[in-house]
Design a protein around this motif. Structure first.
Motif, PDB file in Angstrom:
ATOM      1  N   LEU A   1      -8.763  54.011  45.124  1.00  0.00           N
ATOM      2  CA  LEU A   1      -7.819  53.171  45.800  1.00  0.00           C
ATOM      3  C   LEU A   1      -6.697  52.901  45.003  1.00  0.00           C
ATOM      4  O   LEU A   1      -6.702  52.695  43.577  1.00  0.00           O
ATOM      5  CB  LEU A   1      -8.368  51.836  46.380  1.00  0.00           C
TER       6      LEU A   1
ATOM      7  N   SER B   1      -0.912  45.314  48.451  1.00  0.00           N
ATOM      8  CA  SER B   1      -1.301  45.943  49.669  1.00  0.00           C
ATOM      9  C   SER B   1      -1.994  47.187  48.935  1.00  0.00           C
ATOM     10  O   SER B   1      -2.074  47.184  47.856  1.00  0.00           O
ATOM     11  CB  SER B   1       0.007  46.909  50.328  1.00  0.00           C
TER      12      SER B   1
ATOM     13  N   THR C   1      -5.653  40.993  48.215  1.00  0.00           N
ATOM     14  CA  THR C   1      -6.126  42.001  49.091  1.00  0.00           C
ATOM     15  C   THR C   1      -7.651  42.450  48.966  1.00  0.00           C
ATOM     16  O   THR C   1      -8.012  42.361  47.712  1.00  0.00           O
ATOM     17  CB  THR C   1      -5.193  43.198  48.979  1.00  0.00           C
ATOM     18  N   GLN C   2      -8.284  42.694  50.034  1.00  0.00           N
ATOM     19  CA  GLN C   2      -9.731  42.985  49.864  1.00  0.00           C
ATOM     20  C   GLN C   2      -9.981  44.238  49.418  1.00  0.00           C
ATOM     21  O   GLN C   2      -9.392  45.285  50.094  1.00  0.00           O
ATOM     22  CB  GLN C   2     -10.469  42.643  51.284  1.00  0.00           C
ATOM     23  N   VAL C   3     -10.976  44.573  48.735  1.00  0.00           N
ATOM     24  CA  VAL C   3     -11.573  45.568  48.018  1.00  0.00           C
ATOM     25  C   VAL C   3     -13.005  45.603  48.342  1.00  0.00           C
ATOM     26  O   VAL C   3     -13.614  44.969  47.628  1.00  0.00           O
ATOM     27  CB  VAL C   3     -11.165  46.146  46.766  1.00  0.00           C
TER      28      VAL C   3
ATOM     29  N   GLY D   1      -5.571  47.779  49.723  1.00  0.00           N
ATOM     30  CA  GLY D   1      -7.141  47.425  49.690  1.00  0.00           C
ATOM     31  C   GLY D   1      -7.688  48.009  50.817  1.00  0.00           C
ATOM     32  O   GLY D   1      -6.956  48.567  51.532  1.00  0.00           O
ATOM     33  N   GLY D   2      -8.958  48.068  50.816  1.00  0.00           N
ATOM     34  CA  GLY D   2      -9.638  48.632  52.088  1.00  0.00           C
ATOM     35  C   GLY D   2     -10.941  48.807  51.739  1.00  0.00           C
ATOM     36  O   GLY D   2     -11.746  48.218  50.561  1.00  0.00           O
ATOM     37  N   LEU D   3     -11.634  49.709  52.483  1.00  0.00           N
ATOM     38  CA  LEU D   3     -13.317  50.052  52.241  1.00  0.00           C
ATOM     39  C   LEU D   3     -13.196  51.553  51.609  1.00  0.00           C
ATOM     40  O   LEU D   3     -12.523  52.238  52.102  1.00  0.00           O
ATOM     41  CB  LEU D   3     -13.904  50.054  53.492  1.00  0.00           C
TER      42      LEU D   3
END
Length: 124
Positions: free
Chosen positions: A18, A7, A118-120, A9-11
């Motif tokens: 992050l 958990s 998780t996308q970063v 991740g994000g923009l």
């Protein structure tokens, strides 16, 4: 069934931070070596960081040294990746992995358990 759940991740904008978390479900991983890997679109998966079961041995890929910090929680069952000074080239899917010994390998092939990622995304 054993799972690793990532958990955090994000923009984020370039220069931002992050913190990724990885926790197992189904069993305890507090004596296992843990690693973070990433895969950018069109590229192979690459090693990012690893920490031994004791937490005393830590390794980083050269491009993240001084910017990323891997650590284990107090119970050592959760692993974190603090990412500072993020750059667009850090954009990738980040995966947590567990190696069933206290060592901290750099090769993904040596890890037996993997999270789903998780996308970063680092972009302005």
């Amino acid at each position: 069934q054993v799972q690793l759940v990532e958990s955090g991740g994000g923009l984020v904008q370039p220069g931002g931070s992050l913190r990724l978390s990885c926790a197992p479900s189904g069993r305890t991983f507090n004596s296992y070596g843990m690693g973070w890997f990433r895969q950018a679109p069109g590229k192979e998966r690459e090693f990012v960081a690893a920490i031994s079961g004791s937490g005393l041995s830590i390794y980083y890929e050269d491009s993240v040294k001084g910017r990323f910090t891997i650590s284990r929680g107090n119970a050592k069952n959760t692993v974190y990746l603090q990412m500072n000074s993020l750059q667009p080239e850090d954009t990738a899917v980040y995966y947590c992995a567990a190696h069933t010994s206290a060592l901290a390998p750099r090769r993904g092939e040596q890890y037996e358990y993997w999270g789903q990622g998780t996308q970063v995304t680092v972009s302005s």
